[in-house]
Design an enzyme around this catalytic site. Structure first.
Site, short mmCIF file in Angstrom:
data_model
loop_
_atom_site.label_atom_id
_atom_site.label_comp_id
_atom_site.label_asym_id
_atom_site.label_seq_id
_atom_site.Cartn_x
_atom_site.Cartn_y
_atom_site.Cartn_z
N CYS A 82 0.85 -0.97 0.09
CA CYS A 82 -0.13 -0.13 -0.10
C CYS A 82 0.80 1.15 -0.08
CB CYS A 82 -0.85 0.06 1.30
SG CYS A 82 -2.17 -1.06 1.08
N CYS A 161 -3.82 -8.46 6.39
CA CYS A 161 -3.74 -7.32 5.30
C CYS A 161 -4.97 -6.78 5.33
CB CYS A 161 -3.17 -8.17 4.01
SG CYS A 161 -3.27 -6.92 2.83
N TYR A 316 -8.55 -10.57 -24.97
CA TYR A 316 -7.84 -10.83 -23.45
C TYR A 316 -8.95 -10.82 -22.55
CZ TYR A 316 -4.50 -8.19 -26.19
OH TYR A 316 -3.43 -7.42 -27.05
N GLU A 337 -8.13 -15.55 -25.37
CA GLU A 337 -7.55 -15.52 -24.00
C GLU A 337 -6.61 -16.58 -24.30
OE1 GLU A 337 -7.29 -13.95 -21.18
OE2 GLU A 337 -5.82 -15.86 -20.83
N ASP A 386 -9.12 -5.88 -23.42
CA ASP A 386 -8.79 -5.62 -21.96
C ASP A 386 -7.34 -6.30 -21.68
OD1 ASP A 386 -8.59 -5.36 -19.09
OD2 ASP A 386 -10.27 -6.69 -18.79
N CYS A 413 -5.27 -1.60 -17.71
CA CYS A 413 -4.81 -1.56 -16.19
C CYS A 413 -3.65 -0.58 -16.13
CB CYS A 413 -4.80 -2.56 -15.68
SG CYS A 413 -3.43 -3.84 -16.79
N1 SAH Z 1 -11.42 -9.23 -19.46
C1 SAH Z 1 -10.85 -10.14 -18.45
C2 SAH Z 1 -9.25 -10.49 -18.16
C3 SAH Z 1 -8.38 -9.29 -18.34
S1 SAH Z 1 -6.68 -9.63 -17.88
C4 SAH Z 1 -11.31 -9.80 -16.92
O1 SAH Z 1 -11.77 -8.62 -16.94
O2 SAH Z 1 -11.57 -10.78 -16.00
C5 SAH Z 1 -5.76 -9.77 -19.33
C6 SAH Z 1 -6.03 -11.16 -19.77
O3 SAH Z 1 -5.07 -11.23 -20.87
C7 SAH Z 1 -5.25 -12.10 -18.81
O4 SAH Z 1 -6.54 -13.15 -18.59
C8 SAH Z 1 -4.22 -13.02 -19.55
O5 SAH Z 1 -4.16 -14.25 -19.37
C9 SAH Z 1 -4.37 -12.63 -21.17
N2 SAH Z 1 -3.45 -12.54 -22.12
C10 SAH Z 1 -2.30 -11.81 -21.90
N3 SAH Z 1 -1.52 -11.74 -23.03
C11 SAH Z 1 -2.51 -12.05 -24.14
C12 SAH Z 1 -2.41 -12.22 -25.42
N4 SAH Z 1 -1.02 -11.89 -26.20
N5 SAH Z 1 -3.55 -12.52 -26.07
C13 SAH Z 1 -4.62 -13.08 -25.56
N6 SAH Z 1 -4.68 -12.97 -24.15
C14 SAH Z 1 -3.69 -12.67 -23.19
#
Ligand code: SAH
Length: 446
Positions: A82, A161, A316, A337, A386, A413
């Site tokens: 934190c 925590c 993603y 994914e 994402d 993020c």
């Molecule tokens: N939209 C989802 C996950 C987002 S996190 C949610 O909100 O829960 C980003 C995700 O991208 C992770 O699950 C990771 O495993 C995946 N990832 C990472 N590199 C990637 C790539 N090159 N192609 C596809 N997915 C990927």
């Protein structure tokens, strides 16, 4: 300006770093000062001076920031988790809004981006549904669980925590007494010896009767000794739904290895977000802050502007969380994914929620989408991405530009890669309409 070691300055702290140090500027020179927060005026001694930046030590707080508050957690200062606990929550939100705006301006080249006020939490503590505690031998020889101190790999004993669930403490106690009873050693990073590296704990929704718990031990061995005894001890915790161990014998900072062996349960827990049920396995990505995730997904869904007919991609997609939200209001959604176990979860999640218009692909988004577009020539109405912190691959952005969807919703993020990628999209065809930050990790700079 020339800066030398041992120089002393009076300065205003105007920003915070990734590590949670206060940042002061003197004629363009940047000084990182530990133990200060935005709004402080301080006397600072330079302890390390590089050409354009340096590190300073707080000598005297001349006038404390009006946004200073007393941290709730006694380990807030040494713990690396934190960085913002000494800053009031409204000031944390203002800091984050500014961070997004700055990146969009600096790296995205947007002159006056529309950044809405950050959506914060009602109670910005106790929100994490996942914790990974390193298990080590303390200086006095006891087995301890805690978190890494900032920028180091020494573990500070903090089984409680404040960002996490109080049940974690109970679970850690059980694991540590089991280790002590059977003479099982904690991991030693220096010698790459010992057995238990981390304890991963995941908790489902906070409904007393219904709540599910997952415990996964990360071990430096091919097989977990005394597994039966551990299982029996952990089953005393109400809601225990999944007990497993993960094998990680590498000399690495990466917490999880590839292989998981299940000791109890089906290998996953379930949680609900926005009325949809999701199953979560130890390796799958799942948002750690449920309350904020609902707000984030609702925003993404709103921005997607669906009417029920659209062809949508969710890139993603993890365990299909956003995908299923979108599917309820779209014609068809395709999710992509990279982690096969997450896609297995995604398919099971679609089925369990009676969703039939979602299709999932295992692979890299930057390969699957271009290939699919090349082979079928099929366009999309909305594309949601994402990505992890490194952002989208160039091939992916180029394919999006070629496919020309009506709308792109970028869930990010990491504001810096978001800004970089938006620049590419907006130089050619798109316009940045608005950015809505959602605080997913209160008390931290993330
Ligand atoms: N939209 C989802 C996950 C987002 S996190 C949610 O909100 O829960 C980003 C995700 O991208 C992770 O699950 C990771 O495993 C995946 N990832 C990472 N590199 C990637 C790539 N090159 N192609 C596809 N997915 C990927």
């Amino acid at each position: 300006m020339e800066m030398k070691k041992n120089d002393i300055f009076e300065m205003d702290i105007v920003d915070m770093s990734e590590e949670g140090e206060g940042i002061g500027k003197i004629e363009g020179y940047t000084l990182f000062v530990k133990d200060t927060v935005i709004g402080d005026r301080a006397r600072v001694k330079v302890i390390k001076a590089k050409k354009n930046y340096g590190y300073g030590k707080l000598m005297e707080l001349l006038s404390p920031s009006k946004d200073r508050v007393a941290p709730l957690c006694p380990a807030a200062a040494p713990c690396g988790g934190c960085q913002l606990q000494a800053l009031s929550y409204p000031a944390q939100l203002a800091f984050k809004e500014q961070k997004v705006r700055n990146q969009l301006k600096r790296l995205g080249g947007f002159a006056a981006p529309m950044v809405l006020p950050v959506i914060g939490m009602g109670t910005p503590y106790g929100y994490r549904n996942k914790a990974q505690f390193p298990i080590r031998r303390g200086k006095d020889g006891r087995i301890i669980a805690g978190f890494y101190a900032g920028r180091t790999h020494s573990v500070i004993e903090t089984p409680r925590c404040y960002l996490g669930d109080p049940v974690n403490e109970k679970v850690l106690k059980i694991v540590i007494s089991w280790m002590e009873k059977w003479g099982l050693a904690p991991y030693d990073e220096v010698n790459h010896s010992g057995l238990v590296r981390h304890v991963l704990i995941r908790t489902g929704e906070r409904m007393e009767e219904d709540r599910q718990l997952m415990v996964c031990l990360v071990i430096n061995a091919a097989k977990l000794p005394r597994a039966q005894e551990l299982t029996e001890a952990l089953l005393a915790v109400p809601g225990m739904t999944s007990i497993s161990y993960n094998i990680n014998r590498e000399k690495t900072n990466v917490i999880l290895g590839k292989e998981v062996r299940h000791l109890y349960g089906e290998g996953y827990i379930t949680d609900t977000i926005g009325g949809l049920r999701y199953r979560i396995s130890p390796q799958s990505f799942f948002q750690v802050n449920r309350e904020q995730t609902e707000k984030l997904y609702a925003t993404a869904l709103d921005y997607a502007g669906l009417t029920g007919r659209e062809k949508v991609w969710d890139l993603y997609c993890g365990t299909g969380t956003i995908t299923l939200f979108l599917a309820r209001q779209a014609g068809r959604v395709r999710g992509v994914e990279i982690i096969p176990a997450a896609i297995e979860d995604a398919r099971a999640n679609a089925k369990a929620n009676g969703i039939e218009n979602a299709v999932f692909y295992v692979g890299k988004a930057e390969e699957v989408l271009p290939r699919h577009y090349q082979e079928t020539g099929e366009n999309a109405d909305v594309i949601v991405v994402d990505p992890p912190r490194k952002g989208c691959g160039r091939e992916l952005l180029d394919t999006i530009l070629a496919m020309e969807p009506e709308r792109v919703v970028y869930v990010s993020c990491e504001p810096s890669t978001l800004a970089r990628d938006l620049k590419i999209l907006c130089e050619e065809k798109y316009e940045l309409v608005k950015a809505q930050p959602v605080d997913m990790f209160p008390q931290t700079v993330v």
